[in-house]
Design an enzyme around this catalytic site. Structure first.
Site, mmCIF file in Angstrom:
data_model
loop_
_atom_site.group_PDB
_atom_site.id
_atom_site.type_symbol
_atom_site.label_atom_id
_atom_site.label_comp_id
_atom_site.label_asym_id
_atom_site.label_seq_id
_atom_site.Cartn_x
_atom_site.Cartn_y
_atom_site.Cartn_z
ATOM 1 N N GLY A 10 0.502 57.950 68.013
ATOM 2 C CA GLY A 10 1.802 58.597 68.018
ATOM 3 C C GLY A 10 1.604 60.099 68.076
ATOM 4 N N CYS A 11 2.473 60.841 67.423
ATOM 5 C CA CYS A 11 2.377 62.306 67.412
ATOM 6 C C CYS A 11 1.000 62.739 66.896
ATOM 7 C CB CYS A 11 3.472 62.897 66.530
ATOM 8 S SG CYS A 11 3.358 64.690 66.335
ATOM 9 N N PHE A 12 0.297 63.568 67.668
ATOM 10 C CA PHE A 12 -1.069 63.914 67.273
ATOM 11 C C PHE A 12 -1.138 64.840 66.078
ATOM 12 C CE2 PHE A 12 -1.016 66.593 71.468
ATOM 13 C CZ PHE A 12 -0.078 67.462 70.957
ATOM 14 N N TRP A 13 -0.019 65.437 65.655
ATOM 15 C CA TRP A 13 -0.056 66.303 64.485
ATOM 16 C C TRP A 13 -0.462 65.525 63.235
ATOM 17 C CZ3 TRP A 13 5.446 68.671 65.490
ATOM 18 C CH2 TRP A 13 5.393 69.513 66.596
ATOM 19 N N GLU A 63 -0.454 61.141 73.619
ATOM 20 C CA GLU A 63 -0.934 62.138 72.668
ATOM 21 C C GLU A 63 -2.063 61.499 71.869
ATOM 22 O OE1 GLU A 63 1.822 64.177 70.239
ATOM 23 O OE2 GLU A 63 3.192 64.696 71.888
#
EC number: 1.8.4.11
Length: 428
Positions: A36-39, A90
């Protein structure tokens, strides 16, 4: 001779400086993972002992080169049916020391740190660029990926989750993400903590390598079926602790509230979508989610405004949030004379005692003295007048105005909209 010796020493030193990092690099291994979101993925994977570096990037798409804007724009075209190209996901490139941690342990962290059953989405992020993925560099990595996937599927199935949708494929077209994406949550914590996946432990490990024993689910029979606020928390979440200290510990709202460390609602109750961060405050009515508020950065007024828009009538909202005024003699509590306290309709905080209420014949409930610290005062020059507006200190909602034509002992008249007051009678 001395000059030659210096040159030889310099060459030897330079050789050591260059060679040692290369030797260390040769001893490491890397794998590329989409969660999902790489953050959040970057933060979670970097916490595994033995992981040396985690870099955000894009991989798995048709384009040889891609930026954040390229990925987002292509996803929009895909969603509109204007492209059949394969988009990048991502991802994070995880570099680790095999002598400190094996690939299986890294992948256990991967499985436990996100929900791999959601297809082209992760939590609130929807699109093929948020798919779960393992991009391998060789056949040995692929074998470990498949083995750990099958093992984790057994645990997920036993917990009631569906089939894993994770793409396992050879790595292609990896692109490092822009600098501002690297270590993003370290630089921008943004008021919430990531949940960390399904809370299902990988089988065979001691409650999982990164997962913790799951807290018991709330019981519907212990809650208010008509209206209930549930605060979903996580351990070691400083934003959850701040919300507890600044809001929950002084909670007096008529809306019942309860906290839980389990990311699932009570049996039979429904979330509109999966939780992706904590704290998340979800308001349920008749067992169904009607609204949620995610994250907390000390912004109490924003939280109370969100709750107010869920529980106040349109007329109350107009007064509270748009500085409206009810028509004279049309509001509530004009004739209320019982001993008790008038409170904020959202927070339940005390505003006026009934023994400070008097008949002003103005058409609005009037008081000569508020509860200490209950109000804030603001200059109001609307409608060609110069007045002093009063708001609730706890929620920030508009209440009315204060004038200097009241009775002793204060000489003040707090002219308040009755529709944004709630009354709590004294107990015998």
């Amino acid at each position: 001779m001395r000059s030659l010796s210096r040159r030889l020493t310099s060459v030897l030193f330079a050789t050591l400086v260059v060679t040692l990092p290369l030797q260390a690099l040769a001893a490491t291994e890397s794998i590329v993972l989409g969660m999902g979101c790489f953050w959040g993925a970057e933060k979670r994977m970097s916490e595994i002992p033995g992981v040396l570096d985690v870099e955000s990037g894009y991989a798995g798409g048709d384009a040889e080169r891609a930026s954040y804007r390229d990925v987002l724009n292509l996803e929009k075209r895909i969603q509109r049916g204007k492209s059949d190209a394969r988009n990048h996901a991502e991802v994070v490139k995880v570099t680790f020391d095999p002598e400190q941690v094996g690939l299986e342990r890294v992948l256990i962290g991967f499985w436990e740190s996100h929900n791999p059953t959601q297809g082209d989405r992760q939590g609130n992020d929807v699109g093929s660029n948020y798919r779960s993925a393992i991009y391998v560099s060789n056949e040995a990595q692929r074998a470990v990926a498949l083995e750990t996937r099958d093992a984790y599927q057994q645990a997920l199935s036993a917990a009631g989750f569906g089939p894993i949708t994770t793409e396992i494929a050879p790595l292609r077209h990896y692109n490092r993400a822009e600098t501002y994406h690297q270590d993003y949550l370290t630089k921008n914590p943004d008021g919430y903590c990531g949940l960390g996946g399904t809370e299902v432990a990988y089988p065979g490990s001691d409650q999982g390598e990164t997962a913790k024993p799951q807290a018991d689910r709330l019981q519907a029979s212990d809650l208010d079926a008509e209206r209930q606020l549930i605060v979903f928390e996580a351990e070691d979440c400083p934003f959850c602790q701040a919300f507890r200290a600044e809001v929950l510990e002084s909670w007096s709202s008529a809306v019942p509230v309860v906290t839980t460390l389990n990311p699932r609602p009570p049996e039979g109750w429904m979330l509109e979508k999966d939780l992706f961060a904590t704290p998340t405050m979800v308001l349920f009515e008749d067992g169904k989610e009607i609204s949620r508020y995610t994250g907390y950065k000390g912004d109490k007024a924003r939280f109370w405004q969100w709750l107010g828009f869920q529980i106040l009538t349109p007329e109350q909202q107009r007064i509270a949030f748009e500085q409206g005024t009810e028509r004279a003699f049309s509001g509530s509590h004009l004739d209320e004379k019982r001993p008790g306290v008038f409170v904020d309709p959202i927070t339940g905080a005390a505003l006026f005692r009934s023994d400070t209420k008097f008949e002003s014949k103005s058409g609005w409930p009037s008081f000569f003295n508020p509860v200490e610290g209950a109000l804030t005062y603001h200059e109001d020059r609307s409608h060609g007048m110069r007045r002093t507006e009063v708001r609730s200190a706890s929620s920030g909602i508009h209440l009315g105005h204060v004038f200097d034509d009241g009775p002793p002992p204060t000489g003040k008249r707090y002219c308040i909209n009755g529709n944004v007051l709630s009354f709590v009678p004294d107990r015998d």
